[in-house]
Design an enzyme around this catalytic site. Structure first.
Site, short mmCIF file in Angstrom:
data_model
loop_
_atom_site.label_atom_id
_atom_site.label_comp_id
_atom_site.label_asym_id
_atom_site.label_seq_id
_atom_site.Cartn_x
_atom_site.Cartn_y
_atom_site.Cartn_z
N LYS A 73 -16.68 -55.72 11.00
CA LYS A 73 -17.94 -56.47 10.81
C LYS A 73 -18.80 -55.71 9.81
O LYS A 73 -19.73 -54.99 10.17
CB LYS A 73 -18.63 -56.66 12.16
CG LYS A 73 -19.56 -57.85 12.17
CD LYS A 73 -19.93 -58.26 13.57
CE LYS A 73 -21.14 -59.16 13.61
NZ LYS A 73 -20.99 -60.45 12.95
N1 PMP Z 1 -16.55 -64.61 13.04
C1 PMP Z 1 -17.52 -64.16 12.23
C2 PMP Z 1 -17.23 -64.03 10.78
C3 PMP Z 1 -18.76 -63.80 12.75
O1 PMP Z 1 -19.72 -63.33 11.96
C4 PMP Z 1 -18.99 -63.94 14.14
C5 PMP Z 1 -20.33 -63.58 14.72
N2 PMP Z 1 -20.38 -62.23 15.07
C6 PMP Z 1 -17.94 -64.40 14.93
C7 PMP Z 1 -16.74 -64.73 14.36
C8 PMP Z 1 -18.10 -64.46 16.42
O2 PMP Z 1 -18.03 -63.15 16.92
P1 PMP Z 1 -18.75 -62.75 18.28
O3 PMP Z 1 -18.29 -63.73 19.29
O4 PMP Z 1 -18.25 -61.39 18.58
O5 PMP Z 1 -20.20 -62.83 18.03
#
Ligand code: PMP
Length: 320
Positions: free
Chosen positions: A160
């Site tokens: 991320k």
């Molecule tokens: N994919 C992307 C590219 C994201 O930015 C997010 C948001 N964090 C998600 C999926 C969902 O991830 P999470 O459930 O961990 O928030």
């Protein structure tokens, strides 16, 4: 407990609470110059009945942030425990008593070259945020983007990193100019990967399907939560497999999920109505289950919640 107005919420910056206006990053930093910043988006849910703020899956967010730090080779001794503790401390210090979004960031703070690994800065910023949709029947319209999702052999979507979001921005800016709310990206093999802000689930021929974690997606914490809730609360085993574009056109239900999104129905893809064009039965039932769990209204999932405030006559908050 006196509520602190949002305008005076303090930011946690390198171990200290400071006013937002004083939480600056240098224009010369490697973070600013090359987007050398990894982060987490986390939610805190206020439970009025218990007078408690619950942070959802905090330890899992800390673990993922540690993984992002490791892959991007940032030079830091911060551990998952430090990262979790920082979030709890800033929420407690701001006496937060409403739903919030928490952004935790680790970044290369000093000036330097593209390969400079430190010193590393660390910040936690809290913003009030209600759920994505307040009305029962809301949903979004998506297109399949002509932009491809980034790949593990170029810039890994599993990490991320702020830089990854330029890929999402290109897709979203184009989608919005073309009159859509959301963009669905395919991977270089042409299979469905994810929306730039969340993962995708499809209900088709009686099965609930989602792309695999090797299909160029972020290893979403919500995705994993929903797979478990579908199994344990709804008796549905999710199939993790490659998904074709045209399966979205033929699906009974499509939804996107994420910490920010929570669970959002997709009502049309490339102007093909999904099912009846209204939020599907499984999507709505799952969203209701999810919202109960995150707010601490389902005791079976309390291990996923970190309470911010110490409860009177109770032992101190356990160390994470
Ligand atoms: N994919 C992307 C590219 C994201 O930015 C997010 C948001 N964090 C998600 C999926 C969902 O991830 P999470 O459930 O961990 O928030």
């Amino acid at each position: 407990m006196p509520a602190v107005p949002e305008s005076s919420y303090k930011v946690f910056l390198n171990g200290k609470l400071v006013a937002k206006a004083d939480a600056a990053v240098s224009i010369d930093s490697v973070a600013f110059k090359y987007a050398a910043m990894v982060f987490e988006g986390i939610r805190g849910y206020w439970n009025e009945k218990e007078g408690q703020l619950f942070v959802f899956r905090l330890a899992d967010h800390a673990r993922r942030l540690e993984e992002s730090v490791r892959v991007m080779r940032m030079e830091t001794s911060l551990t998952g425990i430090d990262l979790s503790e920082a979030v709890l401390r800033v929420l407690e210090a701001n006496a937060v008593s409403q739903d919030v979004h928490i952004r935790q960031m680790v970044y290369v703070d000093g000036g330097g070259e593209m390969f400079t690994r430190g010193p590393v800065g660390h910040a936690v910023v809290v913003t009030p945020k209600a759920g994505w949709f307040s009305r029962e029947n809301d949903g979004i319209e998506a297109c399949v983007s002509s932009w491809h999702r980034i790949s593990d052999h170029s810039i890994p979507p599993r990490v991320k990193c702020a830089a990854n979001y330029q890929n999402g921005r290109l897709a979203l800016l184009q989608a919005r100019l073309d009159g859509y709310d959301a963009a669905i990206l395919t991977n270089p093999s042409g299979k469905i990967s994810e929306e730039p802000r969340g993962c995708i689930f499809v209900v088709r021929r009686g099965e609930v399907v989602t792309p695999r974690i090797t299909d160029n997606i972020l290893e979403s914490i919500t995705r994993e939560t929903l797979i478990r809730l579908l199994r344990e609360l709804h008796g549905i085993e999710v199939l993790q497999r490659e998904v074709d574009r045209t399966e979205l056109y033929l699906a009974r239900e499509v939804f996107v999920c994420g910490t920010g999104f929570e669970v959002v129905p997709v009502l049309a893809v490339d102007r093909h109505p999904v099912g009846s064009g209204k939020p599907g039965e499984i999507t709505v039932a799952l969203r209701n289950s999810y919202l109960k769990v995150v707010r601490g209204e389902n005791a079976n999932y309390s291990e996923w919640l970190s309470p911010v405030y110490k409860v009177c006559n109770d032992s101190p908050r356990p160390q994470l």
